[in-house]
Design a protein around this motif. Structure first.
Motif, PDB file in Angstrom:
ATOM      1  N   LEU A 275       0.826  -1.214   0.000  1.00 36.23           N
ATOM      2  CA  LEU A 275       0.000   0.000   0.000  1.00 36.23           C
ATOM      3  C   LEU A 275       0.857   1.259   0.000  1.00 36.23           C
ATOM      4  O   LEU A 275       0.516   2.252  -0.657  1.00 36.23           O
ATOM      5  CB  LEU A 275      -0.937  -0.001   1.214  1.00 36.23           C
ATOM      6  CG  LEU A 275      -2.059  -1.039   1.192  1.00 36.23           C
ATOM      7  CD1 LEU A 275      -2.854  -0.980   2.485  1.00 36.23           C
ATOM      8  CD2 LEU A 275      -2.974  -0.814  -0.008  1.00 36.23           C
TER       9      LEU A 275
ATOM     10  N   PRO B 212     -10.407   8.748   2.441  1.00 32.71           N
ATOM     11  CA  PRO B 212      -9.106   8.571   3.100  1.00 32.71           C
ATOM     12  C   PRO B 212      -8.792   9.713   4.047  1.00 32.71           C
ATOM     13  O   PRO B 212      -9.294  10.831   3.901  1.00 32.71           O
ATOM     14  CB  PRO B 212      -8.124   8.537   1.921  1.00 32.71           C
ATOM     15  CG  PRO B 212      -8.833   9.245   0.811  1.00 32.71           C
ATOM     16  CD  PRO B 212     -10.287   8.955   0.994  1.00 32.71           C
TER      17      PRO B 212
ATOM     18  N   LEU C 198      -6.099  -7.143  -0.836  1.00 36.00           N
ATOM     19  CA  LEU C 198      -6.195  -5.685  -0.706  1.00 36.00           C
ATOM     20  C   LEU C 198      -7.280  -5.112  -1.605  1.00 36.00           C
ATOM     21  O   LEU C 198      -7.958  -4.150  -1.238  1.00 36.00           O
ATOM     22  CB  LEU C 198      -4.846  -5.048  -1.025  1.00 36.00           C
ATOM     23  CG  LEU C 198      -3.730  -5.369  -0.018  1.00 36.00           C
ATOM     24  CD1 LEU C 198      -2.377  -4.894  -0.545  1.00 36.00           C
ATOM     25  CD2 LEU C 198      -4.020  -4.724   1.332  1.00 36.00           C
TER      26      LEU C 198
ATOM     27  N   GLU D  82      -3.141   9.865   5.052  1.00 32.94           N
ATOM     28  CA  GLU D  82      -3.017   8.985   3.891  1.00 32.94           C
ATOM     29  C   GLU D  82      -2.826   9.791   2.611  1.00 32.94           C
ATOM     30  O   GLU D  82      -2.016   9.436   1.752  1.00 32.94           O
ATOM     31  CB  GLU D  82      -4.251   8.096   3.772  1.00 32.94           C
ATOM     32  CG  GLU D  82      -4.360   7.039   4.855  1.00 32.94           C
ATOM     33  CD  GLU D  82      -5.691   6.334   4.860  1.00 32.94           C
ATOM     34  OE1 GLU D  82      -5.750   5.201   5.338  1.00 32.94           O
ATOM     35  OE2 GLU D  82      -6.693   6.927   4.391  1.00 32.94           O
TER      36      GLU D  82
ATOM     37  N   LEU E 189      -8.765  -1.361  -1.213  1.00 29.38           N
ATOM     38  CA  LEU E 189      -7.575  -0.539  -1.007  1.00 29.38           C
ATOM     39  C   LEU E 189      -6.735  -0.367  -2.262  1.00 29.38           C
ATOM     40  O   LEU E 189      -5.796   0.439  -2.275  1.00 29.38           O
ATOM     41  CB  LEU E 189      -6.720  -1.142   0.115  1.00 29.38           C
ATOM     42  CG  LEU E 189      -7.421  -1.220   1.471  1.00 29.38           C
ATOM     43  CD1 LEU E 189      -6.538  -1.939   2.477  1.00 29.38           C
ATOM     44  CD2 LEU E 189      -7.781   0.170   1.965  1.00 29.38           C
TER      45      LEU E 189
END
Length: 267
Positions: A25, A81, A57, A85, A62
């Motif tokens: 990520l 988000p 994910l 982030e 995500l």
């Protein structure tokens, strides 16, 4: 053949499953995409395992799986988000956008700043001025400018912890009583056919009140925000005077904005 170890593995042993997925990520947030082959090599993990990680994910919303890798997820009505982030995403583009935004401002003006990481970068770029009135619904932006000579006005309301922004009837009521020379509006999605959108309905109402309170409306957003729609519409394209984005904007989106009468600045 001796297995190649990563720097992380040499220091602390093999990565745990969730650590590996968090690494994936972080690379998505940093670069906008990942490749199975590159992750497999860098993490000394089989491609089958990496593919399972990406599938997991994606199931959690995500990322977006593609052939041979994955991309940052497309904006949906459910995604919201946090500011932290967002800060990791496309930082260089945001700084260039902020510099271009500052060139539209003159000393003595009243500037309205929406919440968000791009508008926070704009606030930092505005520190070069001597005399401004800055009105914002972002607690972090007000803090950023607290040490300047500016008159900083933080509107009231209920704080959204995801974005450190103040929303609700109190914020909307105060915005109805002000007049700003220019608004810098951060966006989560900008579909040239629909307009500017955000995942949060309360945020959209405050943003709409900001637009009404401003003489000039400038949307500040990197090129990944185009052709994306979120839950709540802020305003249609006709309410936006200028867009500042990066040079990766597609010609299709660029021409679509221009045909709507919007001035487009590619920073």
């Amino acid at each position: 053949m001796k297995k190649r170890t990563t720097q992380i593995e040499r220091k602390a042993g093999p990565m745990l499953i969730e650590e590996r997925r968090q690494h994936v990520l972080s690379q998505i947030h940093k670069n906008g995409r990942v490749l199975v082959a590159e992750l497999s090599d860098s993490l000394s993990t089989s491609r089958i395992t990496i593919r399972k990680d990406l599938d997991n994910l994606e199931a959690r919303g995500l990322l977006q799986r593609t052939h041979g890798g994955a991309l940052a997820p497309q904006a949906t009505s459910l995604m919201d988000p946090t500011l932290k982030e967002k800060q990791r995403q496309r930082l260089k583009e945001k700084l260039r956008i902020a510099e271009a935004a500052a060139k539209l401002v003159h000393d003595g003006q009243c500037v309205l700043l929406d919440s968000g990481t791009t508008t926070t970068a704009v606030a930092q770029a505005l520190r070069r001025f001597n005399s401004l009135t800055v009105i914002t619904n972002a607690v972090n932006i007000a803090t950023e400018l607290a040490s300047t000579n500016f008159e900083v006005i933080l509107i009231g309301g209920t704080m959204r912890k995801n974005s450190f922004s103040l929303v609700g009837p109190l914020a909307e009521e105060m915005l109805g009583e002000i007049h700003a020379d220019i608004l810098f509006l951060g966006v989560d999605g900008f579909d040239p056919a629909v307009g500017v959108t955000t995942p949060n309905v309360l945020e959209s109402r405050v943003n709409r009140a900001m637009v009404k309170a401003s003489r000039r409306v400038v949307a500040v957003c990197d090129s990944t925000k185009f052709d994306r729609r979120s839950l709540a519409l802020i305003v249609p394209p006709s309410a936006i005077h200028t867009v500042i984005t990066d040079r990766q904007i597609s010609e299709k989106d660029y021409e679509s904005l221009r045909s709507s009468g919007i001035d487009v600045i590619r920073a």
